[in-house]
Design a protein around this motif. Structure first.
Motif, PDB file in Angstrom:
ATOM      1  N   LEU A 129       2.952   8.691  -2.100  1.00 43.75           N
ATOM      2  CA  LEU A 129       1.752   7.175  -1.550  1.00 43.75           C
ATOM      3  C   LEU A 129       0.502   7.177  -2.130  1.00 43.75           C
ATOM      4  O   LEU A 129       0.005   7.671  -2.917  1.00 43.75           O
ATOM      5  CB  LEU A 129       1.616   7.095  -0.107  1.00 43.75           C
ATOM      6  N   GLY A 130       0.026   5.562  -2.063  1.00 45.59           N
ATOM      7  CA  GLY A 130      -0.874   5.639  -3.534  1.00 45.59           C
ATOM      8  C   GLY A 130      -0.404   5.116  -4.314  1.00 45.59           C
ATOM      9  O   GLY A 130      -1.662   4.638  -5.134  1.00 45.59           O
ATOM     10  N   GLU A 131       0.559   5.107  -4.473  1.00 49.62           N
ATOM     11  CA  GLU A 131       0.886   5.093  -6.389  1.00 49.62           C
ATOM     12  C   GLU A 131       0.940   3.267  -6.579  1.00 49.62           C
ATOM     13  O   GLU A 131       1.495   3.073  -5.782  1.00 49.62           O
ATOM     14  CB  GLU A 131       2.062   5.468  -6.712  1.00 49.62           C
ATOM     15  N   VAL A 132       0.298   2.882  -7.190  1.00 54.09           N
ATOM     16  CA  VAL A 132       0.462   2.120  -8.078  1.00 54.09           C
ATOM     17  C   VAL A 132       1.913   1.888  -9.077  1.00 54.09           C
ATOM     18  O   VAL A 132       2.241   2.100  -9.967  1.00 54.09           O
ATOM     19  CB  VAL A 132      -1.371   1.171  -9.356  1.00 54.09           C
ATOM     20  N   VAL A 133       2.275   0.349  -8.292  1.00 55.20           N
ATOM     21  CA  VAL A 133       3.437   0.480  -8.890  1.00 55.20           C
ATOM     22  C   VAL A 133       4.487  -0.985  -9.324  1.00 55.20           C
ATOM     23  O   VAL A 133       2.880  -2.163  -8.935  1.00 55.20           O
ATOM     24  CB  VAL A 133       4.781   0.695  -8.267  1.00 55.20           C
ATOM     25  N   LEU A 134       4.859  -1.001 -10.405  1.00 54.53           N
ATOM     26  CA  LEU A 134       4.867  -2.803 -11.003  1.00 54.53           C
ATOM     27  C   LEU A 134       6.075  -2.994 -10.819  1.00 54.53           C
ATOM     28  O   LEU A 134       6.741  -2.664 -11.003  1.00 54.53           O
ATOM     29  CB  LEU A 134       4.470  -2.924 -12.991  1.00 54.53           C
ATOM     30  N   ALA A 135       6.148  -5.009 -10.156  1.00 55.02           N
ATOM     31  CA  ALA A 135       6.878  -5.178  -9.370  1.00 55.02           C
ATOM     32  C   ALA A 135       7.354  -6.415  -9.562  1.00 55.02           C
ATOM     33  O   ALA A 135       5.579  -7.018  -9.683  1.00 55.02           O
ATOM     34  CB  ALA A 135       7.160  -4.540  -8.231  1.00 55.02           C
ATOM     35  N   GLU A 136       8.244  -7.267  -9.435  1.00 61.41           N
ATOM     36  CA  GLU A 136       8.503  -7.918  -9.542  1.00 61.41           C
ATOM     37  C   GLU A 136       9.081  -9.009  -8.507  1.00 61.41           C
ATOM     38  O   GLU A 136       9.485  -8.757  -7.534  1.00 61.41           O
ATOM     39  CB  GLU A 136       9.498  -9.055 -10.696  1.00 61.41           C
ATOM     40  N   ILE A 137       8.285 -10.307  -7.545  1.00 57.03           N
ATOM     41  CA  ILE A 137       8.742 -11.058  -6.130  1.00 57.03           C
ATOM     42  C   ILE A 137      10.245 -11.232  -6.525  1.00 57.03           C
ATOM     43  O   ILE A 137      10.372 -12.339  -7.868  1.00 57.03           O
ATOM     44  CB  ILE A 137       7.696 -11.615  -6.135  1.00 57.03           C
ATOM     45  N   VAL A 138      11.119 -11.344  -5.762  1.00 61.58           N
ATOM     46  CA  VAL A 138      12.150 -11.613  -6.242  1.00 61.58           C
ATOM     47  C   VAL A 138      12.962 -13.129  -4.779  1.00 61.58           C
ATOM     48  O   VAL A 138      13.922 -13.035  -5.197  1.00 61.58           O
ATOM     49  CB  VAL A 138      13.280 -10.747  -6.716  1.00 61.58           C
ATOM     50  N   GLU A 139      11.937 -12.738  -4.206  1.00 62.60           N
ATOM     51  CA  GLU A 139      12.340 -13.115  -2.711  1.00 62.60           C
ATOM     52  C   GLU A 139      11.519 -13.851  -2.132  1.00 62.60           C
ATOM     53  O   GLU A 139      11.119 -12.273  -1.484  1.00 62.60           O
ATOM     54  CB  GLU A 139      13.379 -12.620  -2.382  1.00 62.60           C
ATOM     55  N   ILE A 140      11.022 -15.267  -1.743  1.00 58.97           N
ATOM     56  CA  ILE A 140      10.211 -14.769  -0.268  1.00 58.97           C
ATOM     57  C   ILE A 140      10.615 -15.659   1.204  1.00 58.97           C
ATOM     58  O   ILE A 140      11.410 -16.867   0.488  1.00 58.97           O
ATOM     59  CB  ILE A 140       8.978 -15.596  -0.917  1.00 58.97           C
ATOM     60  N   ASP A 141      10.783 -15.453   1.770  1.00 59.30           N
ATOM     61  CA  ASP A 141      11.700 -15.965   2.763  1.00 59.30           C
ATOM     62  C   ASP A 141      10.511 -16.183   3.994  1.00 59.30           C
ATOM     63  O   ASP A 141       9.828 -15.467   4.871  1.00 59.30           O
ATOM     64  CB  ASP A 141      12.689 -14.954   3.558  1.00 59.30           C
ATOM     65  N   SER A 142      10.627 -17.384   4.103  1.00 57.35           N
ATOM     66  CA  SER A 142       9.040 -18.292   4.718  1.00 57.35           C
ATOM     67  C   SER A 142       9.472 -18.123   5.998  1.00 57.35           C
ATOM     68  O   SER A 142       8.891 -17.688   7.455  1.00 57.35           O
ATOM     69  CB  SER A 142       9.027 -18.945   4.263  1.00 57.35           C
ATOM     70  N   GLU A 143      10.918 -18.519   6.550  1.00 59.07           N
ATOM     71  CA  GLU A 143      11.300 -18.325   7.502  1.00 59.07           C
ATOM     72  C   GLU A 143      11.196 -16.575   8.545  1.00 59.07           C
ATOM     73  O   GLU A 143      10.657 -16.402   9.520  1.00 59.07           O
ATOM     74  CB  GLU A 143      12.746 -18.350   8.107  1.00 59.07           C
ATOM     75  N   ILE A 170       8.620 -10.917   2.064  1.00 58.24           N
ATOM     76  CA  ILE A 170       8.611 -11.526   0.390  1.00 58.24           C
ATOM     77  C   ILE A 170       9.494 -10.041   0.113  1.00 58.24           C
ATOM     78  O   ILE A 170       9.000  -8.876   0.496  1.00 58.24           O
ATOM     79  CB  ILE A 170       7.510 -11.178  -0.045  1.00 58.24           C
ATOM     80  N   LYS A 171      10.630 -10.046  -1.135  1.00 59.99           N
ATOM     81  CA  LYS A 171      11.085  -9.245  -1.491  1.00 59.99           C
ATOM     82  C   LYS A 171      10.167  -8.998  -3.106  1.00 59.99           C
ATOM     83  O   LYS A 171      10.684  -9.925  -4.161  1.00 59.99           O
ATOM     84  CB  LYS A 171      12.655  -9.177  -1.629  1.00 59.99           C
ATOM     85  N   LEU A 172      10.614  -7.528  -3.443  1.00 56.91           N
ATOM     86  CA  LEU A 172       9.657  -6.783  -5.461  1.00 56.91           C
ATOM     87  C   LEU A 172      11.078  -5.456  -5.036  1.00 56.91           C
ATOM     88  O   LEU A 172      12.065  -5.816  -4.799  1.00 56.91           O
ATOM     89  CB  LEU A 172       8.722  -6.383  -4.972  1.00 56.91           C
ATOM     90  N   SER A 173      10.978  -6.308  -7.167  1.00 56.66           N
ATOM     91  CA  SER A 173      11.633  -5.259  -7.136  1.00 56.66           C
ATOM     92  C   SER A 173      11.235  -4.443  -8.717  1.00 56.66           C
ATOM     93  O   SER A 173      10.195  -5.497  -9.680  1.00 56.66           O
ATOM     94  CB  SER A 173      13.049  -5.801  -8.308  1.00 56.66           C
ATOM     95  N   ILE A 174      10.897  -3.173  -8.408  1.00 57.28           N
ATOM     96  CA  ILE A 174      10.534  -2.558  -9.611  1.00 57.28           C
ATOM     97  C   ILE A 174      11.993  -2.655 -11.412  1.00 57.28           C
ATOM     98  O   ILE A 174      11.882  -2.293 -11.693  1.00 57.28           O
ATOM     99  CB  ILE A 174      10.253  -0.903  -9.529  1.00 57.28           C
ATOM    100  N   LYS A 175      13.092  -2.240 -10.312  1.00 54.89           N
ATOM    101  CA  LYS A 175      14.109  -2.420 -11.382  1.00 54.89           C
ATOM    102  C   LYS A 175      14.011  -3.504 -12.350  1.00 54.89           C
ATOM    103  O   LYS A 175      14.155  -3.131 -13.524  1.00 54.89           O
ATOM    104  CB  LYS A 175      15.598  -2.069 -11.050  1.00 54.89           C
ATOM    105  N   LYS A 176      13.987  -4.601 -11.978  1.00 53.92           N
ATOM    106  CA  LYS A 176      13.546  -5.639 -12.551  1.00 53.92           C
ATOM    107  C   LYS A 176      12.530  -5.851 -13.797  1.00 53.92           C
ATOM    108  O   LYS A 176      13.268  -5.975 -14.850  1.00 53.92           O
ATOM    109  CB  LYS A 176      13.940  -7.196 -11.526  1.00 53.92           C
ATOM    110  N   VAL A 177      11.938  -5.807 -13.478  1.00 52.58           N
ATOM    111  CA  VAL A 177      10.613  -4.951 -14.394  1.00 52.58           C
ATOM    112  C   VAL A 177      10.935  -4.569 -15.545  1.00 52.58           C
ATOM    113  O   VAL A 177      11.177  -4.457 -16.683  1.00 52.58           O
ATOM    114  CB  VAL A 177       9.584  -5.049 -13.827  1.00 52.58           C
ATOM    115  N   GLN A 178      12.242  -3.457 -15.192  1.00 53.28           N
ATOM    116  CA  GLN A 178      12.379  -1.668 -16.049  1.00 53.28           C
ATOM    117  C   GLN A 178      13.642  -2.285 -17.091  1.00 53.28           C
ATOM    118  O   GLN A 178      13.224  -2.419 -18.306  1.00 53.28           O
ATOM    119  CB  GLN A 178      12.994  -1.092 -15.383  1.00 53.28           C
TER     120      GLN A 178
END
Length: 540
Positions: A492-506, A510-518
C-alpha cells in the motif's frame, strides 16, 4: 264516559276534603233581629219565639246589632239553665248557593270561586258557600305555581254536582275557560305580526311568553341570529319583549315567535355586500382541531380550514397563526347564504409560490437560498417565502465532508422537482464538474500514469487517479509474471507505472495494466539489443 263516571276519578279525594252533612237537621227558617253580638256568638230575637236564637258570629260578617237576618234553625242546646235555638245563616246561603250551582251546571254558566287550600291532586275551592274540588288536570295552574294561587279568585265552570249521604260533591274546572280565552286570543293574532309579550319562564332551550290570554314560545334558535348559549343571562320572568309571530298552532294552543326576525338576516347582508375572492376583516371566535371560525357579522361565522392558512405547510398548528379575539384579514373562498356556508382563507392573501414552480424551479435551475434547518441527513434551504429545497449530505461535495449551519447562504442546482408534493431536491456538488468528468478530460486509453496503490484485494488493486476517481488493475494485469498473492509483491502506498487499457463511461470505470507496460518495456529493450548486438534479452 258519563259525567259521573268521570267524577269517580276524583271521588276519593273529594270524600277526604268535603264537609259531612249532619244526621238530623231542623229545617225551620226564621227572621230575627240582632240584639247582641260578641266575638263568638250573635243572639237574635225572633217575634213569637220565646227562645233566643244563637248564631256563630263568623257567619254574620257585615251585620250589626239591630239588623234583621234570616237563619235556619238546625238544633237546640242548653245555655245557662235555659234552652237556645241554634241557627245558621250559612245554611241559608248554602241552599241558595246549591241552587245557583245547579243552574250554572245546567246553563254552562261561568262562576267565581276562591281557592282555599292546595291538597293532594288539586285544590279546595269555595263557590257559593260550598266547597268544591278543582283537580290539577283541570286547573291550568302550573305545578310550580300552585301555592301562589291560594286565596285568589278564579273564573270556573261546574263540571259535576253529586250528592250522597255525606253531602254535595262539586267538581270544578278552569280548563274550558282558559282554553276558550286562549283560542279567542289566538284567533286575533296574525302570522307575521309584531307583538309585545311578557316572559313567563326562562328555559334552557327557549322562552315561554304570554300574549294577553294566549301563550307563546320562542325557541333559543329564534332569539338571535348569533348563537345563544345561556338565555338566563339575557332574560328573566316578567320581562316585556317584542317579537314576530312566525307560526300559529291553534290545535295545540301554541304560538311560535321570533325575536331575531325583527332584524334583517345577517346572511342576506353578507350576500349583498360580499362576494367570493373579496378580502374582508373579521374576529376569531373559536379554534378547533381542523381550523378557526371567524365572525364577519353577528350571526355570521366562516371557517378557515387548516389547509387554508399556508400554501406550503402540510401540517398546520392553527394556534401558531391566530388566537381567539384576533382581528384578521381573510379572503372569501366560498359563500352560500341559503346553506349558511362560508369558507375563508388566509393563504389566499398572498400568491401561491408554487403556482409557476414548473418554470421557476425546473430541473437544472441554479437557485440561491438560506439554510433554515440542519438535519443529520441533510439541510433545508429557503429559496423564497414558503418554498424550501432539500439537499442531502451526499450532494454537498463530490468527495470529503462538508458542513453547513443555519443562516448560511448557499447556491445549488435543482436535480429533482415534485410539483404534487411541492418538493425540491438540490445538489451543491452538481455546480462543479464531477471527478469522473475531470478524469475523462484528463485521461484516455493508452495513457501511462504513475499512481499510488490505495487498496489491494485478491482480485486486483486500486490506484488513485484523482480526487474521487480510482483506477483498477486486475490481478492478471498486475505483472507479466504469475502472481499468486498480490500483497506479497505490492505494498500500500507504493507508486506503480501502469497504462490505461479501458475506460467504461457507463460504469464509470477505468482499467489499467502494469503487465502491458512491462511487456512493452521488454519489447523495446529487445529491439535495442537486436539493433545493437543482433540478439534479444531472452536469448542471453
Amino acid at each position: 264516559m258519563s259525567n259521573f263516571d268521570y267524577y269517580e276519578d276524583f271521588e276519593a279525594l273529594l270524600n277526604e276534603y268535603m264537609p259531612v252533612k249532619e244526621d238530623e237537621e231542623i229545617k225551620t227558617k226564621v227572621t230575627g233581629t240582632i240584639v247582641n253580638m260578641d266575638r263568638n256568638f250573635t243572639y237574635l230575637e225572633v217575634p213569637g219565639e220565646p227562645k233566643a236564637v244563637r248564631v256563630r258570629t263568623e257567619e254574620l260578617t257585615g251585620y250589626a246589632v239591630g239588623d234583621e237576618v234570616e237563619v235556619l234553625i238546625v238544633s237546640q242546646a242548653e245555655e245557662e239553665d235555659s234552652l237556645v235555638l241554634i241557627g245558621s245563616k250559612k245554611r241559608i246561603d248554602m241552599e241558595i248557593g246549591a241552587e245557583k250551582l245547579e243552574k250554572a251546571l245546567q246553563n254552562h254558566e261561568i262562576i267565581t270561586g276562591k281557592i282555599l287550600k292546595r291538597v293532594k291532586g288539586g285544590y279546595i275551592v269555595e263557590v257559593y258557600h260550598q266547597q268544591g274540588f278543582l283537580p290539577n288536570s283541570l286547573s291550568e295552574i302550573p305545578a310550580d305555581q300552585g301555592d301562589s294561587f291560594i286565596g285568589k279568585e278564579l273564573s270556573l265552570a261546574v263540571k259535576e254536582v253529586k250528592e250522597d249521604k255525606k253531602g254535595k260533591k262539586i267538581l270544578l274546572s278552569r280548563k274550558e275557560i282558559v282554553v276558550a280565552k286562549e283560542l279567542e286570543a289566538i284567533d286575533k293574532l296574525t302570522l307575521g305580526e309584531v307583538v309585545k309579550a311578557t316572559v313567563l319562564e326562562v328555559l334552557d332551550f327557549g322562552l315561554t311568553v304570554k300574549l294577553d290570554e294566549a301563550r307563546g314560545f320562542i325557541h333559543i334558535s329564534e332569539v338571535d341570529w348569533k348563537k345563544t348559549s345561556d338565555l338566563h343571562k339575557l332574560y328573566k320572568a316578567g320581562d316585556v319583549i317584542e317579537a314576530k309571530i312566525i307560526e300559529i298552532e291553534r290545535d295545540k294552543r301554541n304560538v311560535k315567535l321570533s325575536i331575531k326576525s325583527l332584524t334583517k338576516n345577517p346572511w342576506d347582508i353578507v350576500a349583498e355586500n360580499n362576494s367570493i375572492g373579496q378580502e374582508v376583516t373579521g374576529k376569531v371566535t373559536r379554534i378547533v382541531n381542523y381550523g378557526a371560525f371567524v365572525e364577519l357579522l353577528p350571526g355570521v361565522e366562516g371557517l378557515i380550514h387548516s389547509s387554508d392558512f399556508s400554501w406550503t405547510s402540510k401540517k398546520v398548528n392553527v394556534n401558531n397563526f391566530v388566537k381567539v379575539g384576533d382581528e384578521v384579514k381573510v379572503v372569501i373562498t366560498d359563500l352560500s347564504p341559503k346553506e349558511r356556508k362560508l369558507k375563508l382563507g388566509i393563504k389566499q392573501l398572498s400568491s401561491n409560490p408554487w403556482e409557476d414552480a414548473e418554470n421557476k424551479f425546473a430541473v437544472g435551475t441554479i437557485l440561491t437560498g438560506t439554510v433554515v434547518e440542519v438535519k443529520p441527513f441533510g439541510i433545508f434551504v429557503q429559496v423564497e417565502e414558503g418554498v424550501d429545497g432539500f439537499i442531502h449530505n451526499s450532494d454537498f461535495t463530490w468527495s470529503g465532508n462538508k458542513r453547513y449551519s443555519k443562516g448560511d447562504k448557499i447556491e445549488f442546482k435543482v436535480v429533482e422537482l415534485n410539483l404534487e408534493d411541492q418538493k425540491i431536491k438540490g445538489s451543491i456538488k452538481e455546480l462543479t464538474k464531477s471527478p469522473w468528468e475531470t478524469a475523462l478530460e484528463n485521461y484516455k486509453v493508452g495513457d501511462r500514469v504513475e499512481k499510488e496503490i490505495k487498496n489491494i484485494q485478491d482480485f486486483g488493486m486500486f490506484v488513485k487517479l484523482g480526487e474521487g476517481v480510482d483506477g483498477f488493475i486486475p490481478t492478471q494485469l498486475a505483472s507479466r509474471d504469475f502472481i499468486k498473492n498480490l500483497k506479497d509483491t505490492f505494498k500500500l502506498g507504493e507508486v506503480v507505472l501502469a497504462e490505461i487499457v479501458e475506460i467504461d463511461s457507463e460504469k464509470k470505470r477505468i482499467k489499467l495494466s502494469i503487465k502491458k507496460v512491462q511487456l512493452e518495456k521488454e519489447k523495446n529493450e529487445n529491439k535495442e539489443l537486436i539493433e545493437k548486438y543482433g540478439v534479444s534479452s531472452s536469448e542471453e
